[in-house]
Design an enzyme around this catalytic site. Structure first.
Site, mmCIF file in Angstrom:
data_model
loop_
_atom_site.group_PDB
_atom_site.id
_atom_site.type_symbol
_atom_site.label_atom_id
_atom_site.label_comp_id
_atom_site.label_asym_id
_atom_site.label_seq_id
_atom_site.Cartn_x
_atom_site.Cartn_y
_atom_site.Cartn_z
ATOM 1 N N PRO A 10 4.286 0.151 -4.418
ATOM 2 C CA PRO A 10 3.671 0.283 -5.742
ATOM 3 C C PRO A 10 2.485 1.247 -5.815
ATOM 4 C CG PRO A 10 3.298 -1.911 -4.825
ATOM 5 C CD PRO A 10 4.296 -1.234 -3.943
ATOM 6 N N ASN A 11 2.465 1.971 -6.912
ATOM 7 C CA ASN A 11 1.374 2.868 -7.306
ATOM 8 C C ASN A 11 1.336 4.189 -6.540
ATOM 9 O OD1 ASN A 11 0.228 0.954 -9.234
ATOM 10 N ND2 ASN A 11 -0.372 -0.233 -7.445
ATOM 11 N N ARG A 18 -4.412 9.160 -8.626
ATOM 12 C CA ARG A 18 -4.913 7.831 -8.298
ATOM 13 C C ARG A 18 -6.034 7.918 -7.262
ATOM 14 N NH1 ARG A 18 -1.817 3.569 -4.304
ATOM 15 N NH2 ARG A 18 -3.295 1.870 -4.603
ATOM 16 N N TYR A 23 -7.218 8.647 -1.733
ATOM 17 C CA TYR A 23 -5.847 9.020 -1.373
ATOM 18 C C TYR A 23 -5.588 10.527 -1.377
ATOM 19 C CZ TYR A 23 -5.162 4.022 -1.984
ATOM 20 O OH TYR A 23 -5.266 2.654 -1.871
ATOM 21 N N ASN A 74 5.516 2.899 3.566
ATOM 22 C CA ASN A 74 4.157 2.616 3.103
ATOM 23 C C ASN A 74 4.304 1.487 2.092
ATOM 24 O OD1 ASN A 74 1.642 2.395 2.019
ATOM 25 N ND2 ASN A 74 1.290 4.600 1.846
ATOM 26 N N ALA A 77 0.180 -2.123 -1.576
ATOM 27 C CA ALA A 77 -0.493 -3.435 -1.632
ATOM 28 C C ALA A 77 0.382 -4.563 -1.081
ATOM 29 C CB ALA A 77 -0.929 -3.734 -3.062
ATOM 30 N N HIS A 80 -0.307 -6.415 2.325
ATOM 31 C CA HIS A 80 -1.317 -7.438 2.584
ATOM 32 C C HIS A 80 -0.861 -8.861 2.284
ATOM 33 C CE1 HIS A 80 -3.582 -3.808 3.003
ATOM 34 N NE2 HIS A 80 -3.472 -3.514 1.724
ATOM 35 N N ASP A 87 9.810 -10.100 6.135
ATOM 36 C CA ASP A 87 11.086 -10.603 6.654
ATOM 37 C C ASP A 87 12.150 -9.508 6.609
ATOM 38 O OD1 ASP A 87 9.975 -13.054 7.213
ATOM 39 O OD2 ASP A 87 10.884 -14.100 5.511
ATOM 40 N N GLU A 101 5.160 1.652 9.994
ATOM 41 C CA GLU A 101 4.309 1.359 8.833
ATOM 42 C C GLU A 101 3.273 2.471 8.725
ATOM 43 O OE1 GLU A 101 2.213 -2.384 9.313
ATOM 44 O OE2 GLU A 101 0.750 -1.855 7.750
ATOM 45 N N HIS A 103 0.013 4.345 6.347
ATOM 46 C CA HIS A 103 -0.948 4.281 5.251
ATOM 47 C C HIS A 103 -1.682 5.606 5.161
ATOM 48 C CE1 HIS A 103 -0.311 0.015 4.767
ATOM 49 N NE2 HIS A 103 -0.331 -0.074 6.085
ATOM 50 N N SER A 105 -4.729 5.972 3.597
ATOM 51 C CA SER A 105 -6.112 5.635 3.946
ATOM 52 C C SER A 105 -6.099 4.778 5.218
ATOM 53 C CB SER A 105 -6.754 4.852 2.798
ATOM 54 O OG SER A 105 -6.133 3.583 2.654
ATOM 55 N N ARG A 110 -11.733 -0.398 4.799
ATOM 56 C CA ARG A 110 -11.908 -0.650 3.358
ATOM 57 C C ARG A 110 -12.187 -2.141 3.092
ATOM 58 N NH1 ARG A 110 -7.084 2.028 0.354
ATOM 59 N NH2 ARG A 110 -8.458 1.565 -1.421
ATOM 60 N N ARG A 114 -7.756 -5.815 2.669
ATOM 61 C CA ARG A 114 -6.854 -4.797 3.211
ATOM 62 C C ARG A 114 -6.793 -4.830 4.741
ATOM 63 N NH1 ARG A 114 -5.905 -1.529 -1.394
ATOM 64 N NH2 ARG A 114 -7.712 -1.504 -2.756
#
Ligand code: DQA
Length: 144
Positions: A10-11, A18, A23, A74, A77, A80, A87, A101, A103, A105, A110, A114
């Site tokens: 998301p986002n 953003r 970012y 990625n 959110a 977290h 799963d 995985e 990211h 940032s 942060r 997070r």
């Protein structure tokens, strides 16, 4: 040919506008184009996708298992708190596919919420904090 699914949560479609201080100013379209041109030069198949929908992300992870694709994700959110996503990532790695995985940032530098990733324990590896280059580093590793 190595097949890699690059999945974004998301986002991340809002990259560029953003929180550019966090970012960066490169857009989501810039990310797709840099990953695609890296893949073309290295002669492998990359498919870059983004969704704001947890169910769609999970379906794409199931697809990675069925098509025996490695995954760069990625989870944004969802990182977290989404046990459902964790799963699904565990299904990928336990079937022998690699899952990195990433990211943009460094979440550990942060806010406290997070600092927890429910994904990392089932990932093959984690790369964070290098801006959009985090994805390229992951891609380099998968195609090494
Ligand atoms: C992020 C970090 C997450 O904490 C955040 O929710 C995101 C982006 C990153 O790439 O730095 O949406 O995954």
């Amino acid at each position: 040919m190595t097949k890699v699914l690059v999945l974004n949560g998301p986002n991340l479609n809002r990259l560029g506008s953003r929180e550019p201080d966090v970012y960066g100013s490169a857009s989501y379209a810039d990310l797709v184009s840099s990953l695609t041109s890296y893949a073309t030069n290295a002669n492998f198949d990359v498919d870059v996708r983004q969704t704001n929908d947890e169910a769609e992300l999970i379906a794409w992870l199931h697809e990675a298992v069925d098509t025996k694709s490695d995954v760069i994700i990625n989870p944004a959110a969802f990182t977290h708190y989404s046990y459902a996503l964790r799963d699904a990532c565990a299904i990928v790695t336990s079937s022998g596919q690699r899952l990195i995985e990433v990211h943009i940032s460094n979440p550990h530098a942060r806010e406290e919420f997070r600092h927890t990733s429910v994904i990392s324990a089932v990932a093959t590896g984690v790369i964070a904090g290098f801006g959009q280059n985090s994805y390229l580093l992951a891609l380099q590793q998968l195609t090494h």
